[in-house]
Scaffold this active site. Structure first.
Site, PDB file in Angstrom:
ATOM      1  N   GLU A 109       0.998  -1.182  -0.086  1.00 20.70           N
ATOM      2  CA  GLU A 109      -0.044  -0.106  -0.029  1.00 20.70           C
ATOM      3  C   GLU A 109       0.839   1.289   0.107  1.00 20.70           C
ATOM      4  OE1 GLU A 109      -2.328  -0.369   3.604  1.00 20.70           O
ATOM      5  OE2 GLU A 109      -3.501  -1.950   2.813  1.00 20.70           O
ATOM      6  N   LYS A 147       2.428   4.471   1.464  1.00 23.24           N
ATOM      7  CA  LYS A 147       2.765   4.698   2.773  1.00 23.24           C
ATOM      8  C   LYS A 147       2.633   6.488   2.928  1.00 23.24           C
ATOM      9  CE  LYS A 147       6.015   4.563   6.629  1.00 23.24           C
ATOM     10  NZ  LYS A 147       5.516   5.954   7.222  1.00 23.24           N
ATOM     11  N   ARG A 155      -1.294   9.208  11.606  1.00 27.38           N
ATOM     12  CA  ARG A 155      -2.451   8.083  11.603  1.00 27.38           C
ATOM     13  C   ARG A 155      -3.521   8.345  12.674  1.00 27.38           C
ATOM     14  NH1 ARG A 155       0.193   2.254  12.790  1.00 27.38           N
ATOM     15  NH2 ARG A 155      -1.688   1.018  13.112  1.00 27.38           N
ATOM     16  N   ARG A 194      -1.962   8.864  17.083  1.00 27.65           N
ATOM     17  CA  ARG A 194      -1.058   7.874  17.667  1.00 27.65           C
ATOM     18  C   ARG A 194      -0.727   7.926  19.132  1.00 27.65           C
ATOM     19  NH1 ARG A 194       3.594   5.437  15.433  1.00 27.65           N
ATOM     20  NH2 ARG A 194       4.107   5.382  17.712  1.00 27.65           N
ATOM     21  N   GLU A 229      -4.946   7.065   7.385  1.00 30.83           N
ATOM     22  CA  GLU A 229      -3.908   8.113   7.516  1.00 30.83           C
ATOM     23  C   GLU A 229      -4.637   9.466   7.079  1.00 30.83           C
ATOM     24  OE1 GLU A 229      -0.902   7.073   8.641  1.00 30.83           O
ATOM     25  OE2 GLU A 229       0.642   8.970   8.009  1.00 30.83           O
ATOM     26  N   PHE A 266      -7.122   2.169   5.989  1.00 28.67           N
ATOM     27  CA  PHE A 266      -6.308   0.786   5.824  1.00 28.67           C
ATOM     28  C   PHE A 266      -6.423  -0.185   6.691  1.00 28.67           C
ATOM     29  CE2 PHE A 266      -3.023   4.106   7.982  1.00 28.67           C
ATOM     30  CZ  PHE A 266      -3.116   3.416   9.084  1.00 28.67           C
ATOM     31  N   ARG A 302       4.724  -4.289  17.678  1.00 24.99           N
ATOM     32  CA  ARG A 302       5.551  -4.240  16.443  1.00 24.99           C
ATOM     33  C   ARG A 302       6.082  -5.540  15.804  1.00 24.99           C
ATOM     34  NH1 ARG A 302       7.870   0.670  14.742  1.00 24.99           N
ATOM     35  NH2 ARG A 302       7.693   1.531  16.756  1.00 24.99           N
ATOM     36  N   LYS A 315       7.070  -1.258   6.737  1.00 27.04           N
ATOM     37  CA  LYS A 315       7.239   0.028   6.116  1.00 27.04           C
ATOM     38  C   LYS A 315       8.695  -0.238   5.133  1.00 27.04           C
ATOM     39  CE  LYS A 315       9.200   2.022  10.305  1.00 27.04           C
ATOM     40  NZ  LYS A 315       9.069   2.917  11.474  1.00 27.04           N
TER      41      LYS A 315
HETATM   42  P1  ATP Z   1       6.643   3.945  14.057  1.00 28.90           P
HETATM   43  O1  ATP Z   1       7.684   3.171  13.260  1.00 28.90           O
HETATM   44  O2  ATP Z   1       7.171   4.070  15.587  1.00 28.90           O
HETATM   45  O3  ATP Z   1       5.198   3.454  14.014  1.00 28.90           O
HETATM   46  P2  ATP Z   1       6.576   6.508  12.871  1.00 28.90           P
HETATM   47  O4  ATP Z   1       5.498   7.220  12.816  1.00 28.90           O
HETATM   48  O5  ATP Z   1       7.969   6.996  12.581  1.00 28.90           O
HETATM   49  O6  ATP Z   1       6.674   5.535  14.044  1.00 28.90           O
HETATM   50  P3  ATP Z   1       6.355   5.504  10.129  1.00 28.90           P
HETATM   51  O7  ATP Z   1       7.933   5.060   9.912  1.00 28.90           O
HETATM   52  O8  ATP Z   1       5.770   6.641   9.688  1.00 28.90           O
HETATM   53  O9  ATP Z   1       6.331   5.238  11.696  1.00 28.90           O
HETATM   54  O10 ATP Z   1       5.597   4.271   9.612  1.00 28.90           O
HETATM   55  C1  ATP Z   1       4.445   3.769  10.270  1.00 28.90           C
HETATM   56  C2  ATP Z   1       3.218   4.642   9.913  1.00 28.90           C
HETATM   57  O11 ATP Z   1       2.984   4.645   8.641  1.00 28.90           O
HETATM   58  C3  ATP Z   1       1.962   4.279  10.481  1.00 28.90           C
HETATM   59  O12 ATP Z   1       1.907   4.503  11.926  1.00 28.90           O
HETATM   60  C4  ATP Z   1       1.056   5.217   9.816  1.00 28.90           C
HETATM   61  O13 ATP Z   1       0.713   6.586  10.430  1.00 28.90           O
HETATM   62  C5  ATP Z   1       1.644   5.471   8.540  1.00 28.90           C
HETATM   63  N1  ATP Z   1       1.007   4.813   7.226  1.00 28.90           N
HETATM   64  C6  ATP Z   1       0.829   5.580   6.181  1.00 28.90           C
HETATM   65  N2  ATP Z   1       0.307   4.822   5.288  1.00 28.90           N
HETATM   66  C7  ATP Z   1      -0.055   3.559   5.735  1.00 28.90           C
HETATM   67  C8  ATP Z   1      -0.785   2.585   5.470  1.00 28.90           C
HETATM   68  N3  ATP Z   1      -1.200   2.266   4.113  1.00 28.90           N
HETATM   69  N4  ATP Z   1      -0.705   1.465   6.317  1.00 28.90           N
HETATM   70  C9  ATP Z   1      -0.475   1.542   7.600  1.00 28.90           C
HETATM   71  N5  ATP Z   1       0.264   2.780   7.927  1.00 28.90           N
HETATM   72  C10 ATP Z   1       0.487   3.739   6.963  1.00 28.90           C
END
Ligand code: ATP
Length: 657
Positions: free
Chosen positions: A338, A340, A345, A360, A390, A431, A507, A513
């Site tokens: 998907e 990102k 979130r 979050r 998101e 999502f 996690r 990601k």
């Molecule tokens: P963490 O890794 O601790 O969650 P972070 O906010 O830095 O912190 P990200 O690197 O941004 O995390 O990666 C996960 C985040 O990506 C999710 O928490 C969500 O907010 C975002 N996100 C964007 N698109 C999607 C998607 N399609 N599915 C799930 N999450 C998504």
């Protein structure tokens, strides 16, 4: 034994002097075993320094200054004197203890405070608003302080500040719940020469306990000989029995401690309870309620825990991988990919016509997003649900998606919401779904949850969309999708295991990601130095720390000086950071200041190294600021475990857990 305020104070003193986690857990287990049901909530909240359970949005609203005034009133010392003492010692709790002792009150004049009374008074203070409320709050607090004995005052003051300084947080409380209401799991494995117990623990904490020991264990081992001497009862049963029993009802056996001969089995049993408690906790966000359920209804009770609509749950988190091939290795083939999105979130709760949006950080931002609220009302066809997506901002003219920084202005904005809503319009890409029409769907595989989502969402561009997704087993196709996502202005892509359940608060490798940058760390600033030369008057050289969720401690890992700008127009500047951090200075020693852990910053680095110099045991090489993460609370910063995982990955050992 009725466990109340005076008992807990004695134990707090003990906990403060102990650094070993396993010892702390033993003490907490004893507390839980001795606490009657009606006091369980108070005892746990007090230990963790919380007036309300985590999901309650209320705050006590007593600043450090107001507390100092209350202390001044209660102890008859000038506020300047208290301030001076605080600058020197940095712990208002100890100062309260000292001043209370000086008051030389006869023991007769101290009345014995109960936890119920303390919570009643403080919750009453939290509810006060409007004119005169500050004075009334102060009187309530000084009233409590007058009644408290010296040691009690110390912890009462720390409690009001929300910082108990005893190194007890969710992780240890969770372990204690398992130990108190189920069993404690340890092992002595002669094959791998791993053992999780020490003679000291046995002698100090395990007298008169009931043990379950695996028949296969080497019973002539000196620790078993010792256990047999001090135990109330030792039951020896075959290891496969131990495993079988645990899978349905462990607590029936009433064994305080289970010791296996295999470290693999012991840690697996322990882990299964950790997951059980963690998952239930992530769903209802109230550790004292979890303790109560474990106490009254055991395993079954925990398994049946359901989220409560309008109370935020802890969301499932993503692991990072670097390539599509790696992603397939972790989530299997075919997999869902998907976009990102680079927004924030949102966890959305809906019941009939009411919609609430949480971030979050589990903060309620419903007021800031009236547009999203109305889109959800119009486009989601379910009586009630908890869904995730998101929220991203877009440019009104060009319709291009905006980076998170722009949208973050809307999260912070408390007034003139209609105006900013027009300037930075927002939309949501959904999502996942956790709960729908009174059914908890987290156990269903992701592909089914996505289908549910498709079923209840009526898509409309620039309002509510489903996250763009492809399902493929082809590396090339996934790579094309990755590129397409980046050109759209997204951060990267997510890869999801089609058959995996939703794991709240965890996690695990169900969701990954993939983004082009190095794995950054989100760390908390806990100290700094006053700058010199052109940086005079500004804080610089910020001390970074990661989080230990077991003890609630912040462990240092390096000093940050690069990536910060001299001028605010160029990005995050020394001036800006100083402004944010200055009100949270809790101690000054020459140039060096200690800062209350509040601010999370995202940093890059070249490498993680082992280092005895910092309390985490690790050091970052060349840390550099990426951005301030005001969407994260200090407890959401990266953990020691995460740092360790990245350290191991660097050394080519791959992802664990
Ligand atoms: P963490 O890794 O601790 O969650 P972070 O906010 O830095 O912190 P990200 O690197 O941004 O995390 O990666 C996960 C985040 O990506 C999710 O928490 C969500 O907010 C975002 N996100 C964007 N698109 C999607 C998607 N399609 N599915 C799930 N999450 C998504």
């Amino acid at each position: 034994m009725v466990f109340d305020f005076k008992d807990i104070i004695e134990i707090m003193e003990k906990l403060e002097g102990i650094s070993s986690k396993i010892e702390k857990t033993q003490i907490l287990i004893n507390i839980l075993k001795n606490t009657p049901k009606e006091n369980l909530e108070y005892v746990l909240l007090f230990l963790m320094g919380n007036i309300y359970p985590e999901h309650v949005e209320k705050e006590l609203g007593i600043s450090q200054n107001l507390l100092m005034k209350a202390m001044s009133k209660a102890y008859g010392h000038g506020i300047e004197e208290i301030e001076r003492m605080w600058k020197e010692k940095g712990d208002l709790g100890r100062i309260a203890e000292e001043l209370c002792e000086k008051r030389k009150q006869t023991a007769l004049l101290f009345s014995s405070l109960t936890l119920r009374e303390i919570f009643n008074v403080l919750r009453q203070a939290a509810d006060m608003e409007g004119e005169g409320s500050i004075d009334k709050k102060m009187s309530l607090i000084s009233g409590l302080l007058i009644k408290a004995k010296p040691k009690e005052s110390k912890y009462l003051v720390r409690f009001i500040l929300g910082d108990m300084r005893i190194g007890v947080a969710e992780g240890l409380v969770r372990d204690a719940i398992i130990g108190a209401y189920f069993s404690q799991f340890y092992w002595i494995d002669i094959f791998t020469s791993q053992q999780s117990i020490t003679e000291e623990i046995i002698l100090r904490y395990w007298k008169n306990k009931v043990f379950l020991i695996s028949k296969e264990a080497e019973l002539s081992h000196p620790l078993f000989v010792l256990i047999k001497k001090i135990a109330k009862e030792v039951k020896e049963i075959p290891e496969r029995e131990i495993e079988r029993i645990s899978s349905f009802h462990y607590s029936k056996l009433k064994a305080d401690i289970v010791i296996t001969s295999s470290s693999e089995l012991g840690s697996r049993l322990r882990q299964s309870y950790v997951e059980l408690v963690d998952e239930a906790y992530a769903l209802i966000n109230d550790i004292s309620q979890i303790a109560l359920i474990a106490y009254e209804d055991g395993e079954e009770g925990l398994r049946e825990v359901k989220p409560v609509i309008f109370r935020p749950i802890k969301v499932m988190l993503a692991q990072k991988v670097n390539t599509i091939i790696e992603a397939f290795n972790v989530v299997g083939k075919p997999a869902a990919f998907e976009y990102k999105f680079d927004g924030f979130r949102a966890q959305i709760h809906k019941n009939k016509d009411k919609v609430v949006i949480f971030t979050r950080r589990l903060e309620n931002v419903t007021k800031q997003f009236p547009d999203i609220v109305s889109y959800i009302k119009e486009h989601i066809n379910a009586e009630n649900c908890i869904i995730e997506g998101e929220i991203i901002g877009y440019n009104k003219q060009t319709k291009e998606w905006l980076p998170f920084q722009k949208l973050s202005q809307r999260i912070k904005r408390k007034y003139y919401i209609e105006k900013i809503k027009e300037e930075i319009p927002a939309m949501i890409h959904l999502f996942d779904v956790v709960y729908v029409d009174d059914e908890l769907v987290i156990k269903k595989p992701f592909k089914d949850r996505r289908r549910i989502l498709e079923h209840i969402v009526r898509e409309e561009d620039f309002k509510v969309m489903l996250a763009k997704q492809i399902i493929t087993e082809d590396v090339k196709e996934a790579e094309r999708f990755y590129k397409e996502s980046l050109t759209k202005g997204n951060e990267g892509i997510m890869a999801k295991n089609l058959n995996a359940p939703y794991k709240p608060g965890l996690r695990v490798g169900n969701m990954l990601k993939i983004k082009p940058t190095l794995e950054t760390l989100d760390l908390v600033i806990v100290g700094a130095e006053w700058g010199e030369g052109k940086r005079a008057g500004y804080l610089s050289s910020y001390e970074l720390a990661c989080y230990d969720p077991d003890t609630g401690e912040f462990l240092t890992i390096g000093k940050l000086g690069t990536g910060i700008k001299e001028k605010s127009e160029e990005g995050t500047s020394f001036e800006e950071l100083t402004e944010i951090l200055k009100p949270h200075i809790i101690k000054e020693e020459g140039k060096h200041v200690v800062i209350e852990p509040r601010l999370v910053v995202e940093v890059t680095y070249e490498e993680i190294q082992k280092s005895p110099h910092y309390t985490s045991g690790f050091a970052l090489r060349f840390p550099r600021l990426v951005r301030v993460r005001d969407d994260k609370s200090p407890e959401e910063a990266d953990t020691l475990e995460r740092v360790y995982q990245i350290y191991e990955m660097q050394r080519g050992r791959g992802i664990r857990g």
